[in-house]
Design a protein around this motif. Structure first.
Motif, mmCIF file in Angstrom:
data_model
loop_
_atom_site.group_PDB
_atom_site.id
_atom_site.type_symbol
_atom_site.label_atom_id
_atom_site.label_comp_id
_atom_site.label_asym_id
_atom_site.label_seq_id
_atom_site.Cartn_x
_atom_site.Cartn_y
_atom_site.Cartn_z
ATOM 1 N N ARG A 225 -3.337 30.517 107.125
ATOM 2 C CA ARG A 225 -2.903 29.294 107.520
ATOM 3 C C ARG A 225 -2.938 28.881 108.902
ATOM 4 N N GLY A 226 -3.142 27.565 109.092
ATOM 5 C CA GLY A 226 -3.363 26.915 110.176
ATOM 6 C C GLY A 226 -4.828 26.898 110.790
ATOM 7 N N ARG A 227 -5.678 27.780 109.941
ATOM 8 C CA ARG A 227 -7.130 27.932 110.315
ATOM 9 C C ARG A 227 -7.980 27.518 109.033
#
Length: 301
Positions: free
Chosen positions: A173-175
Motif C-alpha cells: 500500500r502506497g508503494r
C-alpha cells in the motif's frame, strides 16, 4: 547570499561524495564469491562468446521451428511488439508514422534504449515485447539488476523466491509498482534466454546486449563474481546495495527493503531527486576530469 548558496552546494556535493564512497565500499564487499553461487572463469569467457555469436547467427539465417515449451522470439523488425501495443509496421513504407523518442539519462547510459518484457500467449507460447527504457522505468523508485542464467542451479532455486518477493513489494500500500527488475542474462544462447525468461515477470536486457559488451560492462561495474546476483539502484542510478540476493532470504517480508544505509536514507529524504541527479553529474564530471588530469600527468612522466 551567493556565498551561502555555494556553501550549500558544496556541502551537498560532499554528501554525494560520502554516499558514493559508501557505495564503493559496498561494491568492494561484493567482490568475493559466496557459497551457493555459480561462477564463470575468465578462461572460458571468450569461448562462450564465440558459441553465443555462432548461435545467434545460426538462428537468424535458419530459424528453427517453434516447439512446445519454447518462447517465441521473433526477429526485431518483424515480430517484436513496440510500446506494449501494436506491431511495428515496415519502417520504409511509413517513415513518418513512427516517432522514436530521443532518450537520455543514467539508465540509458547503463542499459541502452530498449528493454524487453515477455507475455505468455498460452501455456506453451510467449511473445516478446520491446519498450523504451525511460518510459518503462518512469516512476520506479528502486531498480534491480538481476544477473542470472538457466544453467546455474542456485539461480533456478532463487528465481521463484525473487518472483514472490517482487510481487509482494509491488503490492504494498502506497508503494505499488515502485520496484522494477532488469534481468541481465548470463545464458549461453538465445533459445535458453527465451525459455528461462518465461519464469520471470519483470523486464530484461535484450539477449545480444546481455551476451555482449554491455552485459560484461555491467558485470564489471558492479563487481559480479558469482550468480545469482541482485544489485539495487535508486531512481537516478546510484547503488543502494549489491547484496540484495543475500538479504531477501533473511527478510522475506521486505521490512528493511531496499536496505539503504542510514546516511543514504537521510540524503535521499532531504535532497530532491532533480538536485541529486545534478549533484551526481557534477561529482562524476569532477572525478572524471581529475582522473584524466592524473592520467595525463602520469603519461608525461
Amino acid at each position: 547570499m551567493m556565498f551561502f548558496n555555494r556553501s550549500i552546494f558544496f556541502l551537498l556535493l560532499i554528501a554525494t561524495y560520502i554516499v558514493s564512497g559508501q557505495e564503493s565500499a559496498t561494491l568492494e564487499s561484493n567482490s568475493g564469491v559466496s557459497a551457493g553461487e555459480c561462477t564463470e572463469t575468465s578462461a572460458t569467457e571468450s569461448a562462450k562468446q564465440d558459441v553465443i555469436a555462432a548461435s545467434v547467427s545460426k538462428e537468424k539465417n535458419n530459424p528453427s521451428p517453434k516447439k512446445a515449451d519454447e518462447a517465441i522470439i521473433d526477429k526485431e523488425a518483424e515480430g517484436i511488439v513496440q510500446n506494449g501495443g501494436e506491431k511495428e509496421e515496415n519502417r520504409t513504407s511509413k517513415p513518418h508514422e513512427i516517432e522514436v523518442p530521443v532518450q537520455s539519462g543514467p539508465f540509458i547510459d547503463l542499459l541502452g534504449e530498449r528493454l524487453y518484457s515477455l507475455e505468455m500467449i498460452d501455456e506453451s507460447r510467449a511473445q516478446m515485447h520491446a519498450h523504451y527504457t525511460n518510459e518503462v522505468l518512469r516512476g520506479k523508485k528502486v531498480v534491480g539488476l538481476y544477473f542470472s542464467a538457466d544453467w546455474c542451479g542456485p539461480c533456478k532455486q532463487f528465481t521463484p523466491e525473487l518472483v514472490s518477493f517482487y510481487n509482494k513489494m509491488n503490492a504494498r500500500r502506497g508503494r505499488k509498482d515502485e520496484f522494477e527488475i532488469i534481468w541481465i542474462s548470463r545464458c549461453r544462447d538465445a533459445q535458453s534466454y527465451g525459455q528461462y525468461f518465461t519464469h520471470m515477470n519483470w523486464l530484461a536486457l535484450p539477449f545480444e546486449e546481455s551476451a555482449g559488451q554491455r552485459g560484461q560492462a555491467l558485470s564489471d561495474k558492479y563487481k559480479v563474481k558469482g550468480i545469482p546476483s541482485l544489485v539495487l539502484l535508486d531512481e537516478i542510478g546510484n547503488v543502494i546495495t549489491t547484496e540484495a540476493r543475500n538479504k531477501i532470504p533473511v527478510d522475506k517480508a521486505g521490512i528493511g527493503f531496499p536496505w539503504r544505509n542510514p546516511m543514504a536514507t537521510l540524503y535521499v529524504n532531504l535532497v530532491p531527486q532533480a538536485f541529486r541527479l545534478l549533484l551526481k553529474n557534477s561529482f562524476e564530471k569532477i572525478t572524471g576530469n581529475a582522473l584524466q588530469a592524473l592520467k595525463g600527468a602520469l603519461g608525461r612522466k
